[in-house]
Design an enzyme around this catalytic site. Structure first.
Site, PDB file in Angstrom:
ATOM      1  N   ASP A 130       0.830  -1.203   0.000  1.00 31.88           N
ATOM      2  CA  ASP A 130       0.000   0.000   0.000  1.00 31.88           C
ATOM      3  C   ASP A 130       0.863   1.252   0.000  1.00 31.88           C
ATOM      4  O   ASP A 130       1.965   1.269   0.559  1.00 31.88           O
ATOM      5  CB  ASP A 130      -0.902   0.020   1.240  1.00 31.88           C
ATOM      6  N   ARG A 180      -1.923  -0.820  -8.455  1.00 32.74           N
ATOM      7  CA  ARG A 180      -3.291  -0.403  -8.146  1.00 32.74           C
ATOM      8  C   ARG A 180      -3.337   1.126  -8.218  1.00 32.74           C
ATOM      9  O   ARG A 180      -2.536   1.810  -7.583  1.00 32.74           O
ATOM     10  CB  ARG A 180      -3.687  -0.857  -6.748  1.00 32.74           C
ATOM     11  N   LYS A 183      -7.084   7.419  -6.067  1.00 34.27           N
ATOM     12  CA  LYS A 183      -7.017   8.882  -6.099  1.00 34.27           C
ATOM     13  C   LYS A 183      -6.115   9.428  -4.999  1.00 34.27           C
ATOM     14  O   LYS A 183      -5.386  10.387  -5.198  1.00 34.27           O
ATOM     15  CB  LYS A 183      -8.427   9.477  -5.982  1.00 34.27           C
ATOM     16  N   ARG A 284     -10.379   8.117   7.172  1.00 36.28           N
ATOM     17  CA  ARG A 284      -9.972   8.442   5.804  1.00 36.28           C
ATOM     18  C   ARG A 284     -11.066   8.073   4.812  1.00 36.28           C
ATOM     19  O   ARG A 284     -11.275   8.759   3.812  1.00 36.28           O
ATOM     20  CB  ARG A 284      -8.658   7.737   5.454  1.00 36.28           C
TER      21      ARG A 284
END
Length: 302
Positions: A130, A180, A183, A284
């Protein structure tokens, strides 16, 4: 202003401690988080698989400050890999480098990551690193590129709101790294990130075209139907098979859209987080999409 406020609150220790100990807040979190135990996420994964949806499991937790915690997080990820394999599930995992000790020492993080990727390689399961805030972008890209030469099953994330993302994506595409595209969900200064939503959307479409045309089974991660329509149109116009990419969406958000795309023959993967450290993640998600906040507030009112 609302988004900035929610992102600020996601880092507020007092509110985090209150939320983690509050039964009502924990109940609300179940809309977006599978549960606090790995077994909870396995049951959710099994259900989603039965609906024709793939899964990316994420054990929540980041920015650990103790080497023992980093090694424990590594063990948690490895247990998730083993459970996926033993249960025969259609799932992979997403990890955060700060959970593996990146804030403590680069060497510690890399040691833990190598161990994790070795196990993932043995089991034949993909691992996505990530992307966190911009403070970690350069190190995440560099580490992904370096380890991808040893472990083909590792990929990472590109955030469309950062100015640098086009150049980063180009580096990853040249090495055949799976990516991946998102935004972006962290609060970033205007000298590093596009400040306006329209600018982020436009950059997302540009990067999405690069990924679909040249990527290695890329993931288009969005709930924005305009972005999804643009992706489907680009793939159709350029003769790109539906088997060449996947859409990714968050657990608990736009379930109707997830199921519709799967029925239409697209690959859809649901990002399923689990674990006790759900507060920053939840905040978030609320900042990203006002509809999520309205869902929580309407339930609170009832």
């Amino acid at each position: 202003m609302l988004r900035d406020t929610l992102l600020y609150l996601s880092q507020h220790d007092g509110l985090r401690n209150f939320a983690l100990s509050n039964r009502t807040a924990r109940n609300f979190s179940h809309r977006f988080v599978a549960g606090e135990q790995l077994s909870d996420s396995i049951e959710v994964t099994r259900t989603l698989n039965q609906q024709g949806l793939s899964v990316a499991l994420d054990h929540l937790g980041e920015n650990v400050t103790d080497a023992r915690e980093a090694r424990a997080a590594t063990e948690d990820y490895i247990r998730a890999l083993e459970c996926i394999k033993e249960s025969g599930l259609d799932a992979n995992i997403s990890i955060k480098l700060t959970a593996l000790g990146l804030d403590i020492a680069q060497e510690l993080c890399e040691e833990n990551l190598r161990r994790l990727l070795s196990e993932a390689g043995r089991l034949g399961i993909f691992v996505c690193i990530d992307m966190e805030s911009s403070a970690y972008t350069e190190r995440t890209i560099d580490l992904t590129l370096r380890l991808h030469r040893e472990f083909a099953q590792v990929g990472t994330v590109i955030q469309a709101y950062l100015y640098r993302s086009k150049d980063d994506l180009e580096r990853l595409l040249q090495e055949g790294v799976r990516v991946r595209l998102v935004k972006g969900a962290y609060k970033e200064p205007p000298d590093l990130a596009f400040p306006q939503k329209a600018e982020v959307d436009a950059n997302y479409v540009r990067l999405m075209g690069m990924l679909l045309a040249r990527g290695n089974f890329p993931a288009i991660a969005t709930h924005d139907e305009a972005m999804i329509t643009a992706a489907c149109r680009f793939a159709r116009d350029h003769g790109i098979s539906r088997d060449a990419f996947e859409f990714q969406m968050l657990y608990g958000i736009r379930r109707d859209l997830q199921e519709r795309l799967a029925r239409e023959g697209y690959h859809v993967r649901v990002y399923v987080p689990y674990g006790s450290q759900w507060y920053p993640y939840l905040m978030r998600r609320l900042a990203e999409r006002p509809a999520n906040l309205m869902f929580v507030l309407s339930n609170l009112w009832r």
